[in-house]
Design a protein around this motif. Structure first.
Motif, short mmCIF file in Angstrom:
data_model
loop_
_atom_site.label_atom_id
_atom_site.label_comp_id
_atom_site.label_asym_id
_atom_site.label_seq_id
_atom_site.Cartn_x
_atom_site.Cartn_y
_atom_site.Cartn_z
N THR A 35 0.89 -1.16 0.00
CA THR A 35 0.00 0.00 0.00
C THR A 35 0.92 1.21 0.00
O THR A 35 1.55 1.51 1.02
N GLU A 36 1.02 1.88 -1.14
CA GLU A 36 2.03 2.93 -1.28
C GLU A 36 1.67 3.87 -2.42
O GLU A 36 0.83 3.55 -3.27
N GLN A 37 2.33 4.99 -2.43
CA GLN A 37 2.10 5.97 -3.49
C GLN A 37 2.45 5.38 -4.85
O GLN A 37 3.40 4.62 -5.01
N HIS A 38 1.64 5.72 -5.83
CA HIS A 38 1.90 5.34 -7.22
C HIS A 38 1.76 6.57 -8.12
O HIS A 38 0.92 6.62 -9.02
N HIS A 41 -1.19 9.74 -10.31
CA HIS A 41 -2.27 9.30 -11.20
C HIS A 41 -2.87 7.94 -10.87
O HIS A 41 -3.95 7.60 -11.37
N LEU A 42 -2.20 7.11 -10.04
CA LEU A 42 -2.72 5.79 -9.72
C LEU A 42 -3.00 5.65 -8.22
O LEU A 42 -2.36 6.29 -7.39
N ALA A 43 -3.94 4.77 -7.90
CA ALA A 43 -4.34 4.55 -6.51
C ALA A 43 -3.21 3.89 -5.71
O ALA A 43 -2.38 3.16 -6.26
N THR A 44 -3.22 4.13 -4.41
CA THR A 44 -2.19 3.57 -3.55
C THR A 44 -2.30 2.05 -3.42
O THR A 44 -1.35 1.39 -3.01
N PRO A 84 8.61 9.26 1.61
CA PRO A 84 8.63 10.71 1.43
C PRO A 84 7.48 11.26 0.59
O PRO A 84 7.16 12.46 0.70
N PHE A 85 6.83 10.43 -0.22
CA PHE A 85 5.74 10.92 -1.07
C PHE A 85 4.39 10.88 -0.36
O PHE A 85 3.40 11.38 -0.89
N GLY A 86 4.31 10.27 0.83
CA GLY A 86 3.04 10.13 1.52
C GLY A 86 2.21 8.99 0.95
O GLY A 86 2.60 8.33 -0.02
N GLY A 87 1.06 8.74 1.55
CA GLY A 87 0.14 7.72 1.08
C GLY A 87 0.68 6.31 1.16
O GLY A 87 0.20 5.42 0.46
N THR A 88 1.67 6.09 2.02
CA THR A 88 2.41 4.83 2.03
C THR A 88 2.42 4.21 3.42
O THR A 88 2.67 4.89 4.41
N LEU A 89 2.13 2.90 3.48
CA LEU A 89 2.31 2.13 4.70
C LEU A 89 3.48 1.19 4.48
O LEU A 89 3.58 0.55 3.43
N GLY A 172 8.71 -0.59 -14.37
CA GLY A 172 9.04 0.64 -13.66
C GLY A 172 8.18 0.76 -12.41
O GLY A 172 7.94 -0.21 -11.69
N HIS A 173 7.66 1.96 -12.17
CA HIS A 173 6.76 2.18 -11.04
C HIS A 173 5.73 3.20 -11.46
O HIS A 173 6.08 4.30 -11.92
N ALA A 174 4.43 2.83 -11.31
CA ALA A 174 3.35 3.68 -11.81
C ALA A 174 3.60 3.99 -13.29
O ALA A 174 3.38 5.10 -13.75
#
Length: 267
Positions: A35-38, A41-44, A84-89, A172-174
């Motif tokens: 569960t993390e930032q993407h 544009h994409l959901a966590t 650092p980007f937030g939205g991350t567990l 890659g990522h997102a």
């Protein structure tokens, strides 16, 4: 969604006696995600949603051989580099490796003899490798087959052969791949405006590691070419992934137990 095949069953839909009966004959799949930032544009929940998408694909198009028993997706991952980007567990890589070892030993203790960890988050790769190394000696001694891999390592070669216009050869990522697949997995969550294309620094393609946060590589939390994503590309990626995973798990279900791995060379 089509009704799951009898050869692909989900742990949470079964009783304890049904699971005990399947333990010694099925390939038990432990899906792990994050569960993390993407990016913007994409959901966590992207990694978990994509793992679940592939599981549903396997249920709709079962492998040619073997039985699959799929555990609930572990939606917590090791994502320290995304914090650092937030939205991350996140939990630390060392703690995550310990968690995986505990879960694997728990399954082994309950009689599961073929176990595979299906990963959908890059940050879990190193803890997964550590966990497999930790249980390796006891699995060999007890004759239990335990493995693990990220889904893109299983189907990536076929993706590159059959979709030559992929902008980035690896995950890659997102990125283009995840953004395309999310349009198949969750059409009710359309991606937002994609960020600018970002490539991995050339030196990171070398075979060595670097202690660095993801924020040092990208300003917007993504790596790849999400602007090249699309629904049709997502459908192609999905179909190929389900096919390749089906072949892989059919093969894994037939692999000999690892008391003498020299027998694998002839397969």
């Amino acid at each position: 969604m089509p009704a799951p095949s009898s050869r692909v069953r989900f742990w949470n839909e079964l009783t304890a006696p049904e699971i005990r009966a399947a333990a010694a004959c099925a390939v038990t799949i432990l899906p792990i995600a994050a569960t993390e930032q993407h990016g913007p544009h994409l959901a966590t929940g992207t990694d978990a949603m994509l793992n679940d998408l592939l599981q549903r694909g396997l249920a709709a198009s079962p492998p040619d051989g073997g039985e699959l028993l799929i555990l609930p997706t572990l939606t917590l991952g090791s994502s320290e580099h995304h914090v650092p980007f937030g939205g991350t567990l996140s939990v630390s890589p060392l703690l995550y490796a310990q968690l995986l070892v505990a879960l694997l030993r728990n399954l082994i203790e309950q009689g599961h003899t073929r176990i595979f960890v299906l990963n959908s988050h890059g940050g879990n790769s190193a803890p997964l490798a550590t966990a497999l190394s930790e249980v390796g000696a006891e699995c060999t001694r007890r004759g239990i087959l335990v493995g693990g891999a990220s889904y893109w390592s299983i189907c990536g070669g076929a993706w590159r052969r059959e979709i030559p216009d992929l902008a980035l050869a690896e995950m890659g990522h997102a990125c283009e791949i995840e953004t395309s697949l999310m349009q198949v997995a969750r059409p009710d969550l359309p991606p937002g405006p994609p960020p600018a294309d970002t490539s991995y620094p050339d030196f990171l393609s070398e075979d060595w590691g670097l202690a660095v946060s993801f924020a040092a590589l990208t300003a917007e939390g993504s790596i790849g070419f999400p602007r090249q994503a699309g629904l049709e590309k997502g459908r192609k990626l999905y179909a190929i992934a389900v096919r390749e995973l089906g072949h892989f798990f059919a093969d894994f279900s037939r692999r000999p137990f690892p008391r003498d791995l020299r027998s694998l060379a002839s397969l």
